[in-house]
Each structure stands twice: as structure tokens, then as C-alpha cells.
Motif scaffolding. Structure first.
Motif, PDB file in Angstrom:
ATOM      1  N   ASP A 105       0.701  -1.116  -0.017  1.00 54.41           N
ATOM      2  CA  ASP A 105      -0.015   0.187   0.117  1.00 54.41           C
ATOM      3  C   ASP A 105       1.058   1.161  -0.008  1.00 54.41           C
ATOM      4  OD1 ASP A 105      -2.363  -1.193  -0.376  1.00 54.41           O
ATOM      5  OD2 ASP A 105      -3.178  -0.635   1.774  1.00 54.41           O
ATOM      6  N   ALA A 110      -0.055   0.884  -5.583  1.00 53.27           N
ATOM      7  CA  ALA A 110      -1.183   0.660  -4.806  1.00 53.27           C
ATOM      8  C   ALA A 110      -2.456   1.408  -5.314  1.00 53.27           C
ATOM      9  CB  ALA A 110      -0.865   0.746  -3.501  1.00 53.27           C
ATOM     10  N   ASP A 111      -1.942   2.592  -6.054  1.00 56.28           N
ATOM     11  CA  ASP A 111      -2.882   3.651  -6.728  1.00 56.28           C
ATOM     12  C   ASP A 111      -3.633   3.062  -8.080  1.00 56.28           C
ATOM     13  OD1 ASP A 111      -3.259   5.516  -4.633  1.00 56.28           O
ATOM     14  OD2 ASP A 111      -1.194   6.066  -5.143  1.00 56.28           O
ATOM     15  N   LYS A 139      -7.421   0.812  -0.547  1.00 50.56           N
ATOM     16  CA  LYS A 139      -6.048   1.202   0.057  1.00 50.56           C
ATOM     17  C   LYS A 139      -6.396   1.534   1.313  1.00 50.56           C
ATOM     18  CE  LYS A 139      -2.084   4.241  -0.786  1.00 50.56           C
ATOM     19  NZ  LYS A 139      -1.674   5.320  -1.685  1.00 50.56           N
ATOM     20  N   ASP A 159     -11.260   2.705   1.297  1.00 52.83           N
ATOM     21  CA  ASP A 159     -10.344   3.282   1.824  1.00 52.83           C
ATOM     22  C   ASP A 159     -10.366   3.294   3.462  1.00 52.83           C
ATOM     23  OD1 ASP A 159      -9.272   3.332  -0.585  1.00 52.83           O
ATOM     24  OD2 ASP A 159      -9.374   5.715  -0.884  1.00 52.83           O
TER      25      ASP A 159
END
Length: 305
Positions: A105, A110-111, A139, A159
Motif C-alpha cells: 500500500d 497501490a493507486d 487502499k 479506503d
């Protein structure tokens, strides 16, 4: 519907899936999990050259050495590592997989939503007690151990959600968990906060927990229920009810379910004590009390086997 299908370019797709398959295959093999995690992180962070330089005996800066050592989960501690009642054998592997999850992450990849969702699904298959199909875990999701979590099919976890499985956590099919939700399965005594009780917390099929809501340990959220933004669930939520506030109270039954739902004044029962998970601690445990307090007063001890 509010979403559309999105796909990656073919060449990117091939490379990303090959990486996921490789890590999955290694985690499914007899190979040491710690080694798999370490080598995966070295490559994800682009540190292979520095790693090989260090391993060959060439000098590296103190900061570089700390960074390289940090890819090995055996060189790290997690908060749950200090929990006295944990299952040491299960936690050993869970810790390594958690370290990979958390450090992944922190990478730019991770994006990349399509890739990251599939990577976390693969990790959940290894880490959770049971991970359903088509999970969408975004995330910053954290958990205590991971191995006491069961999640059904087609569930979405957004998230910065915290899934506390110090006790046991069961999440059903098609559940929607919004950003910053916290779901707990353990609680502390009000007099001596070092005294911990663990519970089984459940979120029913098709339930929806909205932004920044909290479900306290041992409570059940019924199927198709909605927990409003920043609501604090301190008792059971009946199926098809909408609850809001702190403490959360039923304010409406979802339209179309009036004939099957319990009355609006139902719910809120505190049944956590019936769902406590007992545990024993060894007599010779090397206890660590970060507070060092001696408050006295009545303490409700955890249930033992």
C-alpha cells in the motif's frame, strides 16, 4: 448503475497478471513466506541493485541498510504482536502477509486500482480465514491478525477501513463498507484497560456501513441494514433497518421491506456477552503493562476455556 467496466491495455495487463500469479504461486508453495515477502518488496520498491550490493559485502549507508532490512518482516513488529492471547503459530504467517499488504500500500502501484484490487484479493485468499470471490478491497485497510476474518462474495471495502479480528469477524456477501469505517471484535474493561475480552462480530449479507461508522465488539448488523455516517453501533441492528446516531438507533425501515422487518422499536439489544470468545493465558506469561497503573476496583475478567 453508477459504474462502468474498465480494462488495462493488453501489454500492461499481461505484465501485472504475471506478477500476481508469480507471487500467488510462491505463497501457495512450501517456500518460506518470509523470503517471498522480502524478495517481492525488494523488487516492488526497485531496490534489487542496492540489495545485491549490500549482500555482496559492499558498503551501503546506514539509512540504506535499515531500508533493505525493513523488507524482511522478521525485522519488524506489528501492534498485534504484543497481544498476549494471540495464536502464535497462525500469527507467524499472518504477520508476514500483513507486512506485504501494508508495504504494498506504500508503493505507487497501490493507486493502480485494477491491479491493486486483484493483488489484495490474492493476498486475502492467503491471509483471511476465508475470502470470497470478487472482493474489492481498497487502499489503507488494516486488521489485527487477518486470519480471524471471513468475508463473503462481491463485498467492497473502501479506503482506510479497520477490521479488528482480535476476536472473530464475519462479513457477509455483497456488503459495502465505506471509507474510514471501524469494526471491532475486542473490548477493554472500563476499570483495567489491560483486561481484554474478545467477541464474534458479524455483518450480514447486503448490509451497508457508511462513512466513518463504527461497530463495537460482539454486535451483529443484520442483512440489508444500513448504518449511517458516523453512527456508533453499540447493540444489534435488525435486518432491513436504517440506524443513525451515537449510539445508533433505528429511524427507518428500508422501503419495500416493511412486511418482513422487525418493528422500528426493535434492535439495540446488547448481546455481546453471549458472543464472547474465551481464551486462556499461560501462568508464566511475561506480561507487559504499558500503563503501570494500580487502579483497584471491580474488574470483569475475560471468559476462559
Amino acid at each position: 448503475m453508477t459504474k462502468v467496466e474498465v480494462s488495462l491495455p493488453e501489454d500492461a495487463e499481461d505484465g501485472l497478471q504475471a506478477f500476481i500469479d508469480d507471487v500467488d504461486e510462491r505463497l501457495s508453495s512450501e517456500e518460506d513466506t518470509c523470503t517471498v515477502v522480502q524478495e517481492t518488496l525488494i523488487d516492488l520498491f526497485g531496490d534489487r541493485e542496492a540489495w545485491e550490493r549490500w549482500q555482496s559485502g559492499k558498503p551501503v549507508s546506514p539509512a540504506t541498510r535499515v531500508r533493505l532490512q525493513g523488507y524482511d518482516p522478521c525485522n519488524a513488529t506489528l501492534e498485534a504482536e504484543y497481544y498476549a492471547e494471540k495464536d502464535d503459530e497462525k500469527f507467524k504467517r499472518s504477520k508476514h502477509l500483513q507486512w506485504l499488504w501494508r508495504q504494498f500500500d506504500a508503493t505507487p502501484m497501490a493507486d493502480n486500482v485494477d491491479f491493486a484490487l486483484r493483488f489484495r484479493q490474492m493476498l486475502a485468499n492467503h491471509l483471511f480465514e476465508e475470502a470470497g470471490d470478487n472482493l474489492r478491497i481498497f487502499k489503507g485497510v488494516t486488521f489485527s491478525y487477518g486470519h480471524n476474518i471471513t468475508v463473503g462474495d462481491n463485498t467492497v471495502i473502501h479506503d482506510d477501513v479497520h477490521l479488528d479480528d482480535r476476536g472473530k469477524l464475519t462479513i457477509g456477501d455483497r456488503v459495502s463498507i465505506s471509507d474510514s469505517v471501524h469494526i471491532y471484535s475486542h473490548a477493554h474493561d472500563v476499570v483495567d484497560q489491560t483486561e481484554v475480552r474478545n467477541y464474534h462480530t458479524k455483518i450480514g449479507d447486503d448490509a451497508r456501513l457508511t462513512y466513518d461508522a463504527m461497530v463495537n465488539a460482539g454486535n451483529h448488523v443484520g442483512e440489508n441494514a444500513i448504518v449511517g455516517a458516523r453512527a456508533i453501533v453499540q447493540g444489534d441492528v435488525p435486518a432491513h433497518h436504517i440506524v443513525v446516531g451515537a449510539p445508533a438507533k433505528s429511524v427507518k425501515i428500508k422501503p419495500g421491506f416493511e412486511d418482513v422487518a422487525e418493528p422500528l422499536d426493535a434492535g439495540g439489544e446488547h448481546l455481546a456477552d453471549d458472543r464472547e470468545i474465551p481464551y486462556d493465558l499461560p501462568d508464566d506469561i511475561d506480561a507487559f503493562d504499558e500503563f503501570g497503573r494500580d487502579l483497584g476496583g471491580p474488574v470483569k475478567p475475560h471468559r476462559t476455556e
